[in-house]
Motif scaffolding. Structure first.
Motif, PDB file in Angstrom:
ATOM      1  N   LEU A  72     -31.787 -24.212  -3.478  1.00 36.82           N
ATOM      2  CA  LEU A  72     -31.385 -22.870  -3.067  1.00 36.82           C
ATOM      3  C   LEU A  72     -29.948 -22.841  -2.547  1.00 36.82           C
ATOM      4  O   LEU A  72     -29.273 -21.813  -2.621  1.00 36.82           O
TER       5      LEU A  72
ATOM      6  N   ASP B  78     -30.527 -32.871  -6.714  1.00 33.48           N
ATOM      7  CA  ASP B  78     -29.841 -31.594  -6.910  1.00 33.48           C
ATOM      8  C   ASP B  78     -28.334 -31.762  -7.056  1.00 33.48           C
ATOM      9  O   ASP B  78     -27.712 -31.149  -7.927  1.00 33.48           O
TER      10      ASP B  78
ATOM     11  N   ALA C 114     -36.626 -18.257 -10.948  1.00 34.08           N
ATOM     12  CA  ALA C 114     -36.759 -19.120  -9.772  1.00 34.08           C
ATOM     13  C   ALA C 114     -38.040 -18.874  -8.975  1.00 34.08           C
ATOM     14  O   ALA C 114     -38.737 -19.825  -8.602  1.00 34.08           O
TER      15      ALA C 114
ATOM     16  N   VAL D 182     -40.657 -22.081  -8.783  1.00 27.37           N
ATOM     17  CA  VAL D 182     -40.899 -22.725  -7.499  1.00 27.37           C
ATOM     18  C   VAL D 182     -42.378 -23.063  -7.315  1.00 27.37           C
ATOM     19  O   VAL D 182     -42.730 -23.975  -6.566  1.00 27.37           O
TER      20      VAL D 182
END
Length: 419
Positions: free
Chosen positions: A260, A313, A131, A135
């Motif tokens: 997140l 998402d 991650a 990102v």
């Protein structure tokens, strides 16, 4: 991972998505204004993404996973891509532009799997290490949009420069790729069938009625998604938004923040509610676009952009988790490849063709458009998909081991990681 490798992988991710974001967001505006393309032609141009997604398994499965190191293939593809983007920038009309961008997307889409494969092969604990590196890709896309907005290329009819900027970044990544950690082929000498490459060994998941409903909903929801990809930037520019590409990067910021928060929402809401919220967000977004404008309802435009995080998402990321849970250990990779092929391949293909025709049908005198109707149509499609999903989908927490056919081996894991 050493700090040097971590930095190299971060730079790789940044450039990979900077290249895509540098020209893809404003493609519709460029084609309509600079090349005088029709809405149907804009749809056909965005269709290249679906074609690339369909072809990608063959490039990864037949070449990258069997014959050559991933970092070398990544370098060659991006160097070739730089030349194609440069040629696209100099194309005087759509007929000469399209072959370049089609060939480019066929070469670019496999690189999405390659960068993930290179990164994962260097990690001992991908759940923790991936991650913070991935990102940087989202940041690259955001920086590309902010750069276009800051340089005011949309308002000064200078969007041709987006392809030149992307070509330069692609050449840089192409050269840089040869300095990345060695990632040799993982299936050298092994044979594969067509089912291996396309993830068709996971087709048995469709025996699960609820997964079949989710699968069909995933394809259907990609139809309104194509409207967003193809015509949001032309819409925002036509209604008078300044620096539209930069403002659109708020969508990626939203995506990052909601990404997140996915574990928390998932544990509280479960699969069905998460997927339903994601689809409902599509409806709300398009209604905001339909009634928003550059004057009193400007906030609707901003809200519609920021909803991108929920739209993407809550549906796509949640869907990937749901697919992973049902697939079973043997077919996790092929199941992800299967759903990606269906959504970005089949669903986006239908959506890009439909969105172009709708855009052309609602063109007004003087070059303006009836944007209210253009956005209400995908909103209506999303409503229908949402209602059917709510009526027919039944959430199950158990894996469907009986849905695992034994005819094939899983597709290359590098492709699955792209989804």
């Amino acid at each position: 991972m050493t700090a040097t490798i971590r930095i190299k992988l971060s730079i790789m991710m940044f450039l990979e998505f900077f290249i895509w974001g540098a020209w893809f967001v404003t493609l519709g505006t460029y084609l309509l204004h600079n090349l005088k393309a029709s809405g149907t032609q804009v749809g056909v141009a965005f269709l290249t993404q679906s074609i690339g997604a369909i072809v990608a398994p063959f490039i990864i499965g037949l070449i990258a996973d069997r014959f050559f190191s991933a970092q070398k293939i990544l370098g060659v593809l991006h160097l070739a891509g730089a030349l194609l983007l440069w040629r696209a920038a100099s194309s005087p009309d759509f007929s000469s532009f399209y072959p370049n961008i089609l060939t480019y997307m066929i070469l670019y889409m496999p690189t999405l799997a390659l960068v993930n494969s290179i990164a994962f092969r260097q990690m001992k604990d991908p759940q923790k290490e991936f991650a913070p590196i991935r990102v940087l890709g989202t940041l690259g896309w955001i920086i590309a949009g902010l750069t276009i907005g800051w340089l005011n290329w949309e308002q000064t009819d200078s969007l041709r420069a987006t392809f030149t900027m992307a070509a330069a970044a692609s050449a840089l990544l192409g050269v840089f790729s040869f300095t990345l950690p060695a990632t040799p082929p993982v299936k050298s000498g092994q044979s594969s069938s067509l089912g291996d490459l396309l993830g068709l060994d996971a087709i048995g998941l469709l025996r699960n009625r609820s997964y079949l409903i989710f699968f069909l909903a995933s394809i259907a929801i990609c139809i309104p998604l194509a409207f967003y990809y193809g015509f949001t930037n032309p819409f925002l520019n036509e209604v008078g938004m300044k620096g539209a590409a930069g403002v659109q990067s708020l969508g990626q910021v939203s995506e990052l923040l909601f990404m997140l928060a996915i574990p928390l929402f998932f544990s509280k809401l479960g699969v069905k509610k998460m997927l339903a919220i994601g689809m409902a967000a599509w409806v709300v977004r398009y209604v905001f676009f339909a009634y928003g404008n550059g004057l009193g309802n400007y906030w609707m435009l901003i809200a519609g952009i920021v909803l991108h995080g929920v739209c993407y998402d809550f549906f796509f990321v949640t869907g990937q988790i749901y697919t992973d849970n049902l697939a079973g250990e043997r077919f996790k990779s092929s199941a992800q490849g299967f759903i990606t092929l269906a959504t970005y391949g089949v669903g986006m293909l239908i959506g890009t063709l439909l969105s172009g025709r709708v855009f052309d049908n609602y063109q007004l005198a003087g070059g303006a458009h009836d944007w209210r109707m253009i956005w209400l149509i995908p909103a209506g499609i999303a409503v229908v998909v949402l209602l059917v999903f709510l009526l027919l989908f039944r959430e199950r927490n158990t894996q469907t081991a009986t849905a695992e056919p034994a005819a094939y081996d899983p597709i290359p894991s590098s492709l699955a990681q792209a989804s």
